[in-house]
Design a protein around this motif. Structure first.
Motif, PDB file in Angstrom:
ATOM      1  N   ALA A  77      42.198  15.341  13.756  1.00  0.00           N
ATOM      2  CA  ALA A  77      41.005  15.416  14.610  1.00  0.00           C
ATOM      3  C   ALA A  77      39.786  14.854  13.883  1.00  0.00           C
ATOM      4  O   ALA A  77      38.956  14.159  14.462  1.00  0.00           O
ATOM      5  CB  ALA A  77      40.750  16.861  15.009  1.00  0.00           C
ATOM      6  N   MET A  82      42.649  26.682  16.680  1.00  0.00           N
ATOM      7  CA  MET A  82      41.248  26.871  16.278  1.00  0.00           C
ATOM      8  C   MET A  82      40.611  28.022  17.054  1.00  0.00           C
ATOM      9  O   MET A  82      39.875  28.840  16.480  1.00  0.00           O
ATOM     10  CB  MET A  82      40.462  25.569  16.498  1.00  0.00           C
ATOM     11  CG  MET A  82      39.039  25.626  16.011  1.00  0.00           C
ATOM     12  SD  MET A  82      38.924  25.989  14.235  1.00  0.00           S
ATOM     13  CE  MET A  82      39.241  24.364  13.530  1.00  0.00           C
ATOM     14  N   PRO A 104      34.788  26.374  10.034  1.00  0.00           N
ATOM     15  CA  PRO A 104      36.075  25.702  10.087  1.00  0.00           C
ATOM     16  C   PRO A 104      35.898  24.201  10.345  1.00  0.00           C
ATOM     17  O   PRO A 104      36.879  23.510  10.642  1.00  0.00           O
ATOM     18  CB  PRO A 104      36.769  26.373  11.276  1.00  0.00           C
ATOM     19  CG  PRO A 104      35.640  26.716  12.204  1.00  0.00           C
ATOM     20  CD  PRO A 104      34.373  26.838  11.387  1.00  0.00           C
ATOM     21  N   ALA A 140      42.620  26.759   9.378  1.00  0.00           N
ATOM     22  CA  ALA A 140      42.105  27.245  10.664  1.00  0.00           C
ATOM     23  C   ALA A 140      42.960  26.693  11.793  1.00  0.00           C
ATOM     24  O   ALA A 140      43.344  27.405  12.715  1.00  0.00           O
ATOM     25  CB  ALA A 140      40.650  26.839  10.843  1.00  0.00           C
ATOM     26  N   TYR A 159      32.155   9.594  15.004  1.00  0.00           N
ATOM     27  CA  TYR A 159      33.107  10.614  15.478  1.00  0.00           C
ATOM     28  C   TYR A 159      33.623  10.285  16.869  1.00  0.00           C
ATOM     29  O   TYR A 159      33.088   9.412  17.523  1.00  0.00           O
ATOM     30  CB  TYR A 159      32.492  12.003  15.451  1.00  0.00           C
ATOM     31  CG  TYR A 159      31.397  12.243  16.476  1.00  0.00           C
ATOM     32  CD1 TYR A 159      30.085  11.812  16.247  1.00  0.00           C
ATOM     33  CD2 TYR A 159      31.663  12.886  17.683  1.00  0.00           C
ATOM     34  CE1 TYR A 159      29.089  12.022  17.184  1.00  0.00           C
ATOM     35  CE2 TYR A 159      30.671  13.119  18.626  1.00  0.00           C
ATOM     36  CZ  TYR A 159      29.384  12.680  18.378  1.00  0.00           C
ATOM     37  OH  TYR A 159      28.401  12.886  19.308  1.00  0.00           O
TER      38      TYR A 159
HETATM   39  P1  NAP Z   1      34.523  16.428  18.918  1.00  0.00           P
HETATM   40  O1  NAP Z   1      35.282  16.703  20.180  1.00  0.00           O
HETATM   41  O2  NAP Z   1      34.262  15.024  18.539  1.00  0.00           O
HETATM   42  O3  NAP Z   1      33.152  17.237  19.049  1.00  0.00           O
HETATM   43  C1  NAP Z   1      32.123  17.088  18.148  1.00  0.00           C
HETATM   44  C2  NAP Z   1      30.914  17.858  18.651  1.00  0.00           C
HETATM   45  O4  NAP Z   1      29.891  17.777  17.664  1.00  0.00           O
HETATM   46  C3  NAP Z   1      30.328  17.262  19.945  1.00  0.00           C
HETATM   47  O5  NAP Z   1      29.873  18.286  20.795  1.00  0.00           O
HETATM   48  C4  NAP Z   1      29.154  16.427  19.425  1.00  0.00           C
HETATM   49  O6  NAP Z   1      28.095  16.267  20.354  1.00  0.00           O
HETATM   50  C5  NAP Z   1      28.693  17.287  18.283  1.00  0.00           C
HETATM   51  N1  NAP Z   1      27.918  16.485  17.321  1.00  0.00           N
HETATM   52  C6  NAP Z   1      28.312  15.417  16.594  1.00  0.00           C
HETATM   53  N2  NAP Z   1      27.282  14.935  15.857  1.00  0.00           N
HETATM   54  C7  NAP Z   1      26.219  15.722  16.138  1.00  0.00           C
HETATM   55  C8  NAP Z   1      24.869  15.723  15.723  1.00  0.00           C
HETATM   56  N3  NAP Z   1      24.388  14.822  14.854  1.00  0.00           N
HETATM   57  N4  NAP Z   1      24.042  16.668  16.238  1.00  0.00           N
HETATM   58  C9  NAP Z   1      24.496  17.572  17.121  1.00  0.00           C
HETATM   59  N5  NAP Z   1      25.785  17.638  17.571  1.00  0.00           N
HETATM   60  C10 NAP Z   1      26.621  16.711  17.080  1.00  0.00           C
HETATM   61  O7  NAP Z   1      35.255  17.101  17.676  1.00  0.00           O
HETATM   62  P2  NAP Z   1      36.295  18.329  17.677  1.00  0.00           P
HETATM   63  O8  NAP Z   1      37.641  17.876  18.100  1.00  0.00           O
HETATM   64  O9  NAP Z   1      35.669  19.463  18.407  1.00  0.00           O
HETATM   65  O10 NAP Z   1      36.385  18.622  16.108  1.00  0.00           O
HETATM   66  C11 NAP Z   1      35.238  19.008  15.351  1.00  0.00           C
HETATM   67  C12 NAP Z   1      35.570  18.985  13.870  1.00  0.00           C
HETATM   68  O11 NAP Z   1      36.412  20.087  13.524  1.00  0.00           O
HETATM   69  C13 NAP Z   1      36.386  17.786  13.398  1.00  0.00           C
HETATM   70  O12 NAP Z   1      35.574  16.645  13.248  1.00  0.00           O
HETATM   71  C14 NAP Z   1      36.937  18.276  12.092  1.00  0.00           C
HETATM   72  O13 NAP Z   1      36.004  17.991  11.073  1.00  0.00           O
HETATM   73  C15 NAP Z   1      37.017  19.793  12.270  1.00  0.00           C
HETATM   74  N6  NAP Z   1      38.421  20.288  12.279  1.00  0.00           N
HETATM   75  C16 NAP Z   1      38.772  21.248  11.369  1.00  0.00           C
HETATM   76  C17 NAP Z   1      40.068  21.756  11.358  1.00  0.00           C
HETATM   77  C18 NAP Z   1      40.475  22.849  10.405  1.00  0.00           C
HETATM   78  O14 NAP Z   1      41.651  23.191  10.320  1.00  0.00           O
HETATM   79  N7  NAP Z   1      39.558  23.437   9.688  1.00  0.00           N
HETATM   80  C19 NAP Z   1      41.018  21.284  12.278  1.00  0.00           C
HETATM   81  C20 NAP Z   1      40.620  20.306  13.177  1.00  0.00           C
HETATM   82  C21 NAP Z   1      39.319  19.815  13.174  1.00  0.00           C
HETATM   83  P3  NAP Z   1      28.307  15.485  21.755  1.00  0.00           P
HETATM   84  O15 NAP Z   1      29.151  16.432  22.602  1.00  0.00           O
HETATM   85  O16 NAP Z   1      26.954  15.307  22.279  1.00  0.00           O
HETATM   86  O17 NAP Z   1      29.038  14.225  21.410  1.00  0.00           O
END
Ligand code: NAP
Length: 311
Positions: free
Chosen positions: A70, A97, A224, A276, A311
């Motif tokens: 992701a 998650m 996470p 996570a 992203y």
């Molecule tokens: P996503 O669908 O791309 O969502 C990212 C969110 O962050 C969106 O709502 C985006 O806003 C917001 N965002 C990005 N840049 C921003 C900024 N400068 N200011 C404010 N908001 C901002 O990503 P996801 O699939 O939810 O995944 C999120 C992250 O979780 C991944 O990138 C990864 O690092 C992490 N992750 C961790 C694990 C673990 O096991 N720990 C597993 C998987 C993923 P918009 O909606 O306006 O675009």
């Protein structure tokens, strides 16, 4: 014949190959899968940086790169990528998650440690857990994972706020903030703060001393997302002063977290070792196969990365 190169670690190949073949067979496409990095006529590359592949310019027939993960912060800066890059959005990953976040939120919300860790014969029945409807939670990042967690927590009656880059409208029961001004407001409400932002130029080090000072005194932080979203020394200082009561961290600037890192020994930090959530072979291979089918039918790819935004 569609040529698919699986470029990740050998361990990943062992984990994914059966499900990948099953999912590709379901598409009825005629295809071949290899792990041979010299397959320069590959049309699709299923990719994790751990496979060692970094130069995509020699793949002349490439139609798309399909990330196994992701988080794509280690891929977006690769200037040899000239084709669409898709990240992983997988129902298994999302569900994992949601379960990790909900579990850790409930731990802190109900102060479960008080009764699990302290079994000393004292009958403390003068304090009761609060109701979720009396607790404010803020999630930074309202994407695939953040929004799913927000909805799950809201379904448990928590008062949920979220922050994203662009403005969101009409998300039932979630108070949505966006942009720089929105961040301060979102942080003010964060009795429990959850970081589910991708790591980009804008989000690196976002939770610094100034931002940590905006959450209510005694807040809980769950991270996470990615380790670099938080400035470690600012967080340790905030914990020391009581501004942050506890931090539960799944991701770190350096992984594995070094043995001598202060996080390991702080009573007010819980370390989980980047567990996570994880891409699940079965559901994620369906996503990959679906995207290849879309590519072959001339449809746009799902879960495209905007490389300009990172992203
Ligand atoms: P996503 O669908 O791309 O969502 C990212 C969110 O962050 C969106 O709502 C985006 O806003 C917001 N965002 C990005 N840049 C921003 C900024 N400068 N200011 C404010 N908001 C901002 O990503 P996801 O699939 O939810 O995944 C999120 C992250 O979780 C991944 O990138 C990864 O690092 C992490 N992750 C961790 C694990 C673990 O096991 N720990 C597993 C998987 C993923 P918009 O909606 O306006 O675009």
């Amino acid at each position: 014949m569609i040529k698919i190169l699986f470029s990740a670690s050998q361990k990943d190949w062992e984990k994914y190959k059966t499900e990948l073949i099953r999912a590709m067979n379901d598409t009825k496409l005629v295809y071949e899968i290899t792990t041979d990095l010299n397959c320069l006529d590959a049309n699709y590359i299923i990719y994790a940086p751990s496979g060692g592949l970094a130069d995509f310019s020699k793949f002349r027939s490439l139609k798309a790169i399909l990330s196994l993960w992701a988080g794509v912060e280690n891929i977006t800066g690769n200037t040899t990528i000239k084709v669409p890059l898709c990240r992983m959005v997988d129902t298994g990953l999302t569900q994992g998650m949601v379960e990790w976040v909900t579990g850790h939120v409930l731990r802190h919300h109900l102060d479960l440690d008080m009764h699990i860790k302290v079994q000393d014969g004292v009958w403390r029945n003068n304090t009761y857990p609060p109701l979720a409807s009396d607790r404010n939670i803020t999630i930074l990042g309202l994407g695939e994972l953040g929004l799913s967690c927000a909805k799950a927590l809201s379904n448990l009656n928590f008062k949920v706020s979220g922050w994203s880059r662009g403005q969101k409208s009409n998300i039932e029961n979630i108070k949505c903030y966006f942009g720089n001004e929105g961040l301060s407001e979102a942080l003010k409400r964060a009795e429990i703060l959850i970081l589910l932002l991708p790591l980009t130029k804008e989000t690196t080090g976002l939770m610094d001393e100034r931002m940590l000072s905006k959450v209510p005194h005694g807040s809980i932080i769950l991270n996470p997302g990615r380790g670099h979203l938080i400035n470690d020394s600012a967080l340790l200082n905030a914990i020391e002063s009581g501004q942050v009561r506890h931090a539960t961290l799944d991701v770190f600037e350096i992984e594995p977290l070094p043995k001598d890192h202060p996080y390991w020994v702080s009573d007010n930090v819980t370390v989980t070792p980047h567990i996570a959530s994880v891409t699940r072979a079965s559901s994620s291979c369906d996503v990959i196969a679906k995207n290849i089918l879309r590519g072959e039918s001339g449809e746009s790819f799902l879960h495209l990365v905007d490389r300009k935004n990172g992203y």
